[in-house]
Design an enzyme around this catalytic site. Structure first.
Site, PDB file in Angstrom:
ATOM      1  N   ARG A  97       0.822  -1.208   0.000  1.00  0.00           N
ATOM      2  CA  ARG A  97       0.000   0.000   0.000  1.00  0.00           C
ATOM      3  C   ARG A  97       0.861   1.266   0.000  1.00  0.00           C
ATOM      4  NH1 ARG A  97      -4.814   1.594  -0.047  1.00  0.00           N
ATOM      5  NH2 ARG A  97      -5.309   3.685   0.694  1.00  0.00           N
ATOM      6  N   ASP A 121      -3.219  -4.205   4.266  1.00  0.00           N
ATOM      7  CA  ASP A 121      -4.127  -4.875   5.191  1.00  0.00           C
ATOM      8  C   ASP A 121      -5.544  -4.929   4.645  1.00  0.00           C
ATOM      9  OD1 ASP A 121      -2.276  -5.389   7.167  1.00  0.00           O
ATOM     10  OD2 ASP A 121      -2.516  -3.426   8.088  1.00  0.00           O
ATOM     11  N   ASP A 321      -4.447   2.676  14.677  1.00  0.00           N
ATOM     12  CA  ASP A 321      -3.568   1.501  14.664  1.00  0.00           C
ATOM     13  C   ASP A 321      -3.388   0.869  16.036  1.00  0.00           C
ATOM     14  OD1 ASP A 321      -3.179   1.497  11.966  1.00  0.00           O
ATOM     15  OD2 ASP A 321      -1.242   2.504  12.002  1.00  0.00           O
ATOM     16  N   MET A 343     -12.656   4.461  11.601  1.00  0.00           N
ATOM     17  CA  MET A 343     -12.057   4.612  10.273  1.00  0.00           C
ATOM     18  C   MET A 343     -12.240   3.399   9.373  1.00  0.00           C
ATOM     19  SD  MET A 343      -8.253   6.049   9.411  1.00  0.00           S
ATOM     20  CE  MET A 343      -8.582   7.520  10.374  1.00  0.00           C
TER      21      MET A 343
END
Length: 438
Positions: A97, A121, A321, A343
């Site tokens: 990513r 992910d 995270d 999110m």
């Protein structure tokens, strides 16, 4: 395929040194494409995602020299832009990513940038609109090949500064637009810009290379374009996500751990959120000391006595995270916690694995989970599980280290993507963990 075998219930003790920040490194490494001069970067984490990006840069023609552990020089004086249109690049760029952030520097310096739909992910939709709307605002033409999922932006006559209000405070989007704007003609103003410490680090590095960026640390950045950038030396911050992971691990295993050189001023609300869970943290110079929580840790309710809610938010709010780590730590707290992951809509789905281990969790919807803490009166049970993403993977590892019996974690490449030699470093403080091939 490799797996981790973990014998849980072992108290750990010792010092750990956090690795360099993965999310900063992804930005900083892409910025080396902005200049033909040599750049030295220190404290680069030795993890899969970063090593993939370094390899991609090498395939683009960047000259790379490893000076020692975590230290490299990069020189982008003979970049092969044609590599961007090869099948090899489509495969390589699509597996990471972070590769999206090569587009801004390439567009700024060479007038074009391409990228396949990035991987990473599987935690929900991660839109790229902010990146490309920013490039279009700077004068680039956008194209998208639906068959190949291949994105492209071109500006053969160069970019021109502009005012833009971002539709979301995207960290990678802001970084990409900043890297494009530093070489644009005129002035660019970015409002609703991300202001995370890692974005601040990128701006500081670019300014040391000759860029003119003001407003660093705020959500309003002003960038006066320059004709060229030079070389520099930069050191990456310690990884705040790994620091939070070590805090959670210490509490869950009731271990006495010191985390060295954490850069306290860049941790934001992370220490206070863990303190709300009842975890004791001591600031010792620039270190964090976590004592052995023999009597567990008790959740602090809100002022009106209502259930504690921990939610993610753009910086200086709590980073998404670390919500997976907070969730697993809450399973052994005294008290209840509502976790609200705003999110990403798939990040909480790993909770079924914790429920299998005996945790009391009610998944309300894809974004919210209520955790009823055991207060260590009921220890989690060992099991076999698979790691779905980086942060869920380390959370399951923490759960396994605290559980009774021997657990097996599969798909550990997900953990290796974000955590450097985690099994070796855990063994150094007493953990019983081995890496085996299956």
């Amino acid at each position: 395929m490799e797996v981790f075998k973990i014998e849980g219930g072992v108290r750990l003790k010792g010092e750990v040194i956090p690795q360099g920040a993965k999310n900063e490194a992804l930005q900083i490494l892409c910025a080396v494409l902005l200049t033909p001069e040599k750049i030295t970067i220190n404290n680069i984490p030795d993890i899969i995602d970063i090593n993939k990006l370094i390899k991609l840069l090498g395939n683009l023609g960047v000259k790379i020299e490893k000076l020692g552990p975590g230290s490299y020089t990069f020189q982008s004086d003979e970049v092969n832009v044609g590599y961007l249109e090869t099948e090899a690049f489509k495969k390589e760029g699509g597996s990471l990513r972070g590769s999206i952030m090569i587009v801004g520097p390439l567009l700024a310096r060479f007038g074009k940038g391409y990228i396949p739909k990035p991987g990473g992910d599987k935690i929900g939709r991660r839109r790229l609109d902010t990146h490309f709307e920013g490039f279009i605002n700077l004068g680039a033409k956008f194209r998208y090949n639906r068959e190949d999922h291949f994105y492209g932006v071109e500006a053969p006559d160069g970019l021109t500064g502009n005012y833009m209000l971002l539709d979301e405070a995207s960290v990678t989007g802001t970084a990409n637009i900043v890297m494009a704007a530093v070489l644009a003609k005129g002035t660019t103003t970015i409002y609703n810009a991300a202001c995370e410490p890692y974005l601040q680090q990128l701006c500081k590095m670019l300014n040391s290379m000759g860029a003119k960026i003001t407003g660093v640390g705020s959500n309003l950045l002003t960038i006066e374009g320059v004709e060229k950038l030079g070389g520099c030396t930069h050191r990456i911050l310690p990884d705040m996500i790994e620091i939070g992971s070590w805090i959670g691990l210490a509490a869950m295993t009731r271990s006495e751990i010191t985390i060295k050189d954490v850069s306290w001023e860049n941790l934001g609300v992370i220490p206070s959120v863990f303190r709300k869970l009842g975890i004791t943290l001591e600031k010792r110079g620039d270190d964090i000391f976590i004592p052995e929580h023999k009597d567990g840790y008790e959740v602090k309710t809100d002022i009106d006595g209502s259930i504690l809610t921990i939610a993610d938010a753009p910086w200086p709010g709590f980073t998404p995270d670390l919500l997976s780590i907070v969730l697993v730590v809450a399973t052994q707290a005294k008290g209840d916690v509502l976790i609200h992951q705003k999110m990403f809509e798939s990040r909480l789905f790993f909770t079924d694995k914790l429920i299998d281990m005996g945790a009391k969790i009610m998944l309300c919807d894809p974004h919210r989970a209520v955790v009823i803490g055991h207060d260590f009166k009921s220890i989690l049970k060992a099991t076999t599980m698979s790691s779905p993403d980086i942060r869920a993977g380390i959370s399951l590892l923490i759960a396994a280290l605290s559980a009774k019996g021997t657990s097996t974690i599969q798909n550990i490449e997900q953990i290796d993507r974000g955590y450097e030699r985690i099994d070796e470093r855990l063994r150094a403080i007493g953990a019983k963990i081995v890496r085996e091939k299956q």
